[in-house]
Enzyme design. Sequence first.
Site, PDB file in Angstrom:
ATOM      1  N   CYS A   2       0.823  -1.217   0.000  1.00 43.61           N
ATOM      2  CA  CYS A   2       0.000   0.000   0.000  1.00 43.61           C
ATOM      3  C   CYS A   2       0.858   1.268   0.000  1.00 43.61           C
ATOM      4  CB  CYS A   2      -0.875   0.048   1.250  1.00 43.61           C
ATOM      5  SG  CYS A   2      -1.884  -1.397   1.488  1.00 43.61           S
ATOM      6  N   ARG A  27       4.975   0.194  -6.149  1.00 48.99           N
ATOM      7  CA  ARG A  27       4.936  -0.629  -4.936  1.00 48.99           C
ATOM      8  C   ARG A  27       3.969  -1.801  -5.066  1.00 48.99           C
ATOM      9  NH1 ARG A  27       6.508   2.639  -0.154  1.00 48.99           N
ATOM     10  NH2 ARG A  27       5.067   1.462   1.115  1.00 48.99           N
ATOM     11  N   TRP A  76      -3.122  -2.583  -1.399  1.00 53.05           N
ATOM     12  CA  TRP A  76      -2.698  -3.940  -1.779  1.00 53.05           C
ATOM     13  C   TRP A  76      -3.404  -4.853  -0.796  1.00 53.05           C
ATOM     14  CZ3 TRP A  76       0.633  -7.894   0.225  1.00 53.05           C
ATOM     15  CH2 TRP A  76       1.168  -8.755  -0.736  1.00 53.05           C
ATOM     16  N   ASN A 102      -1.725   2.011   6.067  1.00 47.39           N
ATOM     17  CA  ASN A 102      -0.847   0.918   5.612  1.00 47.39           C
ATOM     18  C   ASN A 102      -0.548   0.063   6.824  1.00 47.39           C
ATOM     19  OD1 ASN A 102      -0.715   2.140   3.172  1.00 47.39           O
ATOM     20  ND2 ASN A 102       1.469   2.598   3.231  1.00 47.39           N
ATOM     21  N   GLY A 103      -0.471  -1.248   6.649  1.00 47.18           N
ATOM     22  CA  GLY A 103      -0.148  -2.125   7.775  1.00 47.18           C
ATOM     23  C   GLY A 103      -1.315  -3.039   8.074  1.00 47.18           C
ATOM     24  N   GLU A 487      18.469 -17.015  -7.977  1.00 45.30           N
ATOM     25  CA  GLU A 487      18.012 -15.673  -8.338  1.00 45.30           C
ATOM     26  C   GLU A 487      17.440 -15.656  -9.762  1.00 45.30           C
ATOM     27  OE1 GLU A 487      17.274 -13.097  -6.889  1.00 45.30           O
ATOM     28  OE2 GLU A 487      17.434 -11.452  -8.317  1.00 45.30           O
ATOM     29  N   LYS A 491      13.649 -14.553 -10.619  1.00 43.27           N
ATOM     30  CA  LYS A 491      13.324 -13.482 -11.575  1.00 43.27           C
ATOM     31  C   LYS A 491      12.296 -13.982 -12.585  1.00 43.27           C
ATOM     32  CE  LYS A 491      14.353 -10.763  -9.924  1.00 43.27           C
ATOM     33  NZ  LYS A 491      15.130 -10.497  -8.735  1.00 43.27           N
ATOM     34  N   GLU A 494       8.691 -14.710 -10.931  1.00 47.54           N
ATOM     35  CA  GLU A 494       7.907 -13.594 -10.413  1.00 47.54           C
ATOM     36  C   GLU A 494       7.367 -12.678 -11.496  1.00 47.54           C
ATOM     37  OE1 GLU A 494       9.973 -10.835  -7.840  1.00 47.54           O
ATOM     38  OE2 GLU A 494      11.813 -11.062  -8.963  1.00 47.54           O
ATOM     39  N   HIS A 510      19.838 -35.848  -7.461  1.00 47.55           N
ATOM     40  CA  HIS A 510      19.162 -36.301  -6.243  1.00 47.55           C
ATOM     41  C   HIS A 510      17.657 -36.016  -6.292  1.00 47.55           C
ATOM     42  CE1 HIS A 510      22.990 -37.231  -4.389  1.00 47.55           C
ATOM     43  NE2 HIS A 510      23.437 -36.068  -4.858  1.00 47.55           N
ATOM     44  N   LYS A 609       6.460  -4.123  -3.968  1.00 52.20           N
ATOM     45  CA  LYS A 609       7.877  -3.763  -3.966  1.00 52.20           C
ATOM     46  C   LYS A 609       8.441  -3.765  -2.558  1.00 52.20           C
ATOM     47  CE  LYS A 609      11.754  -2.411  -5.681  1.00 52.20           C
ATOM     48  NZ  LYS A 609      12.569  -3.521  -6.219  1.00 52.20           N
TER      49      LYS A 609
HETATM   50  C1  F6R Z   1      12.416 -10.126  -5.940  1.00 55.13           C
HETATM   51  C2  F6R Z   1      12.317  -9.110  -4.912  1.00 55.13           C
HETATM   52  C3  F6R Z   1      11.965  -9.555  -3.532  1.00 55.13           C
HETATM   53  C4  F6R Z   1      12.733  -8.719  -2.499  1.00 55.13           C
HETATM   54  C5  F6R Z   1      12.253  -9.071  -1.091  1.00 55.13           C
HETATM   55  C6  F6R Z   1      13.049  -8.329  -0.027  1.00 55.13           C
HETATM   56  O1  F6R Z   1      12.782  -9.567  -7.161  1.00 55.13           O
HETATM   57  O2  F6R Z   1      12.487  -7.951  -5.151  1.00 55.13           O
HETATM   58  O3  F6R Z   1      12.203 -10.910  -3.364  1.00 55.13           O
HETATM   59  O4  F6R Z   1      14.104  -8.970  -2.647  1.00 55.13           O
HETATM   60  O5  F6R Z   1      10.907  -8.746  -0.962  1.00 55.13           O
HETATM   61  O6  F6R Z   1      12.929  -6.950  -0.182  1.00 55.13           O
HETATM   62  P1  F6R Z   1      13.955  -5.957   0.468  1.00 55.13           P
HETATM   63  O7  F6R Z   1      15.275  -6.175  -0.190  1.00 55.13           O
HETATM   64  O8  F6R Z   1      13.397  -4.604   0.184  1.00 55.13           O
HETATM   65  O9  F6R Z   1      14.021  -6.270   1.928  1.00 55.13           O
END
Ligand code: F6R
Length: 614
Positions: A2, A27, A76, A102-103, A487, A491, A494, A510, A609
């Site tokens: 949010c 976000r 959100w 928010n929260g 990673e 990527k 997601e 395995h 985000k």
């Molecule tokens: C994936 C991504 C998330 C963040 C995770 C932690 O592309 O961006 O997996 O890495 O939500 O976020 P931060 O780094 O802001 O604590």
Amino acid sequence: MCGIVGYIGLREAAPLLLQGLKRLEYRGYDSAGIAVLNGEMRVVKQKGNVAALGEAVAACNGSVSGATLGIGHTRWATHGDPSDRNAHPHVSGEGDIALIHNGIIENHAALRTELTKHGYRFASDTDSEVLVHLIDHLWKQIPFLDFEGAVRQALTIVDGAYGICVISSREPEKMIVARKGSPLVIGIGDGEYFVASDAAPLIEYTRRVVYLSDGEMAVLLRDGFSVKTIDNITQEKAVTELDFELGEIEKGGFEHFMLKEIYEQPMVMHDVMRGRVRLEEGLIQLGGIADRLEQLREAKRIVICACGTSWHAGLIGEYLIEEFARIPVEVDYASEFRYRSPIIGPGDVMIVISQSGETADTLAALRLAKERGALVVGICNVVGSTIARETDCGIYTHAGPEIGVASTKAFTAQVIVLAMLALALSKDKSMSEAELTVALQCLNDLPDKADRILESNEAIRDIAALYKDASNFLYLGRGYNFPVALEGALKLKEISYIHAEGYPAAEMKHGPIALIDEEMPVVVIAPKDNTYRKVLSNIEEVRSRKGRVIAIATEGDEEIAQLADHVLHVPHAAPFMMPLLTVIPLQLLAYHIATQRGCDVDRPRNLAKSVTVE
Ligand code: F6R
């Protein structure tokens, strides 16, 4: 997650709020709304995006125009589905108080039951709505209580996390904001104030900001503001200058923020190292931890806590610190660390890694470690974020604002910080001066090498076209490149919604080998290092089961072309630097597959985000 914006001043509030909400779109959200005070409270809110909200505001026949005080929100969904009725702002029964939140209010169910007994009717399924009715109830019930007092009183009753912004036509010249666990920043203008859940919406109006701390509440008038704790104790707040430019949060000619941020990586690599990697002097200078360096070198053990991509950077950090500093390292998901019974205390060091600096689980892990007496070091991107402020010391990643939801440049910046940290801690432990100089030279050469990888963008786009309809992907890597495999898979899943898994290459036999057939693309990270031959054998195993191999290999490696269906080359580099290069083709591959599938890469479904709830 949010987003909050608020404005009090002399300008027209509605367009300013809508512009602020646009800046917060990255976000992640599912509905949006604004409330302005125009004599009366005017609320426009609905499911959908900010552009649609703008049209709804324009269709209000001017009832919002002229208002110079208002609040706006992107939601959100956590409690209640994405819908018009669950969108914020929420208003009191008489429509004279409006609130955005928010929260999560954890005791919302009990409060809802209680308020219902007092005759309150709820218009939404959200936890947030209880707060606006609670403020209304207390304001009416308690003699001589004013708006500020009612909000304060309500905040002593709710449990959970909040960043709130409240306005009321009963006291129409003020805005009240408060935070506990959900960030809020106040922008200071000339006869006007701005509020937002992060600094992005503020930068086009002011650089001067005040960050609220947990448990603080601010009352904003047009000619001044005051900050107190929820317990009513006045706080002196420092004004901070924002350190980024408007251009950094715009797309600058790229189709998506994600692509722009992938391309920014060579520049970010320079920025992270600037003034820190001192080639001539043969040393690493990390100002943010300089006073604690000896304490860090003496650590019994280092625990790295983070989530998602930052956790992957942490895994690389483990390899780096153990290799160069010879200190034992454990890497934990922040959410797991905090809910088991972790052994941590004086003599231990916790490193928390977070792009946003606001991730709820990471923040909770750091608080727990601090409480138990460990030294806590932060690696954060967002300056002034909660994690950056609460750690004992830290190193900023200086990657600039990361808007794309999928983290790219923040990851490479985190890994460089970890490499610099490992080298800074290495003194007298594992490296000679000559070896350190070679390592510094490797770091220094990195941005040019990253730049060369970006030249493969079109080739990667063509490979993406061949595999965009795959249902599953497997990513394999060993050593420093195992976290890169994780990673790369993250990527892809997601942003393209294709199922993908990352594995240490040797683990394939395995279990995951059972998945391999002609439908399964396997991305193998196979630079020329001490595990190269082993990885080639893994490729053979994939080939013999008809899997399709996309290899990431070192420039000049002809041998691998005999085995793989496609080879993407990265320049030669020392093994500890390789993740910073091998990750780039994987980011581009995920990007192109997702865009060719028609996915919105900057705002992938269900993702936020900044994950400020647990
Ligand atoms: C994936 C991504 C998330 C963040 C995770 C932690 O592309 O961006 O997996 O890495 O939500 O976020 P931060 O780094 O802001 O604590």
